[in-house]
Design an enzyme around this catalytic site. Sequence first.
Site, PDB file in Angstrom:
ATOM      1  CD  GLU A 173      -3.131  -1.114   1.994  1.00  0.00           C
ATOM      2  OE1 GLU A 173      -3.335  -0.106   2.807  1.00  0.00           O
ATOM      3  OE2 GLU A 173      -4.247  -2.014   1.915  1.00  0.00           O
ATOM      4  CD  GLU A 304      -3.704  -6.196   3.023  1.00  0.00           C
ATOM      5  OE1 GLU A 304      -4.607  -5.425   3.574  1.00  0.00           O
ATOM      6  OE2 GLU A 304      -2.369  -5.854   3.193  1.00  0.00           O
TER       7      GLU A 304
HETATM    8  O1  AHR Z   1      -5.379  -5.992   6.964  1.00  0.00           O
HETATM    9  C1  AHR Z   1      -5.474  -4.731   7.652  1.00  0.00           C
HETATM   10  C2  AHR Z   1      -4.671  -3.907   6.915  1.00  0.00           C
HETATM   11  O2  AHR Z   1      -5.460  -3.319   5.739  1.00  0.00           O
HETATM   12  C3  AHR Z   1      -3.337  -3.891   6.439  1.00  0.00           C
HETATM   13  O3  AHR Z   1      -2.233  -3.623   7.179  1.00  0.00           O
HETATM   14  C4  AHR Z   1      -3.173  -2.954   5.399  1.00  0.00           C
HETATM   15  O4  AHR Z   1      -2.359  -3.324   4.104  1.00  0.00           O
HETATM   16  C5  AHR Z   1      -4.608  -2.650   4.651  1.00  0.00           C
HETATM   17  O5  AHR Z   1      -4.965  -1.478   4.889  1.00  0.00           O
END
Ligand code: AHR
Length: 501
Positions: A173, A304
């Site tokens: 990110e 994610e």
């Molecule tokens: O999964 C929780 C958080 O969500 C992670 O650390 C981040 O990459 C995303 O914003």
Amino acid sequence: MAKLIINEQKKLGKIHEEIYGHFSEHLGRCIYEGLYVGENSEIPNVNGIRSDVVAALKDMKIPVLRWPGGCFADEYHWKDGIGPKETRKKMINTHWGGVLEDNSFGTHEFMDLCEQLGCKAYINGNVGSGTVQEMSEWVEYMTFDGVSPMADLRRKNGREKPWKVDYFGVGNENWGCGGNMTPEYYGNLYRRYQTYIRDYAGNGSITKICCGPNSADYHWTENVLKTTFDHTPEHLHGFMDGLSLHYYTVPGPWEHKGSATEFDENDWFLTLKKAYFLDELIRKHSTIMDQYDPEKKIGLMVDEWGCWFDVEPGTNPGFLYQQNTMRDALVAGISLNIFNKHCDRVKMANIAQLVNVLQSVILTEGAKMLLTPTYYVFRMYKYHQNAQLLDSSMEIAEIGNEEHKVPAVSESVSMSEDGTIHITLGNLSPSEEQEIEIQFYEQKPAQITGSILTGSMTAHNTFDQPDAVNEQEFTAYSVTDQNTIKLTLPPCSVLHLGVNA
Ligand code: AHR
């Protein structure tokens, strides 16, 4: 009556096992308590890693695990987590809950966990606050077999042979918590950092992942690719194997996302509709990728994804601990069916997160462990891993309310190496059963096995009632003529059928 038409003679490509991957971060009780309890714990463990959790994850056939973050990755300095535990740095995890991080779980422990699980390792490097040298030395430490300062240090710390690092993420990110960069700036950093992820094993076995977009940020995808592909990519052969995508299913606004367990039918349809948005996201990002990579060599790694609700009342807001209901099971079933159908482009996906954080497959409380509805979906879908996606389509009506409409049934179909056809279905209605006719092109179904997960839309497992939602055998089908199966899918359910000729 809905109709599922399967052409078992049309194979559309391999469903990479990594689509069934997971993610573990130094966040809340995921690593500490959930996975790692330390060697002196009374909870049964091997080298400090919980044996009950390892056994459950092996049964679910976990193929790959991502670590150490997440946002934590761009603040993580790997040398803090090696060497004798008593001398490892103690610090505050400022990003997640302000708790003590004693670095007792580091590179050796993570690699041991992957070895115990028999799964691939996905390491996420630090671009946001780390140097090129730091990242390059980490790769040297983990994967170099010869004589070098980092390989010698690894040996001194008790590991003679290098490990296999299957995936390496160059930052996380970086448009946000990983440094708030522009796509052009990150794109240039990516080119530089990835250069020093050396292929010490000499077989190109580390899959390099570039930080991709958040949700529908097509600008990021376009401009990161434009920057990284500028100036002849050929001489950068192997410079990018994957581009990440993050997408969370969040029913409400950020300040009030909604309860994980207390919701109504409107929230149900809204959440499932948001889960379906993944399909549009994959199609649109993939179309941009096609301009640079028409042969689809670069995977879209959805590293994610999952439901993100309000934390359980009374728990640390920085720990992101949430319960998991049949709604999560349907979101998982829908998402995995979507990934399967896009297996030409989606080569990995990692649900967030493995234990005790967001849409977990496992929750723990002290020595107790429970399996969530999402766990059972992963276990039922495991047969798709490395199978061939089959051509399938569904004639089906939409359901929902005025505002939120979704297809009544979600599906995907594959054929595993032994010729078994695997059908996974989800009934998205919380109240109506669904009659389904499954028609094969030629296959005559002779042997059928089935298992189902069903319950009310808010049904979930608790430490007092850990088996309220559980996978059951399913036999309520009939073979109507030579190549047709008929069945009734109960409301709010996920089904797996294995069909043999
Ligand atoms: O999964 C929780 C958080 O969500 C992670 O650390 C981040 O990459 C995303 O914003």
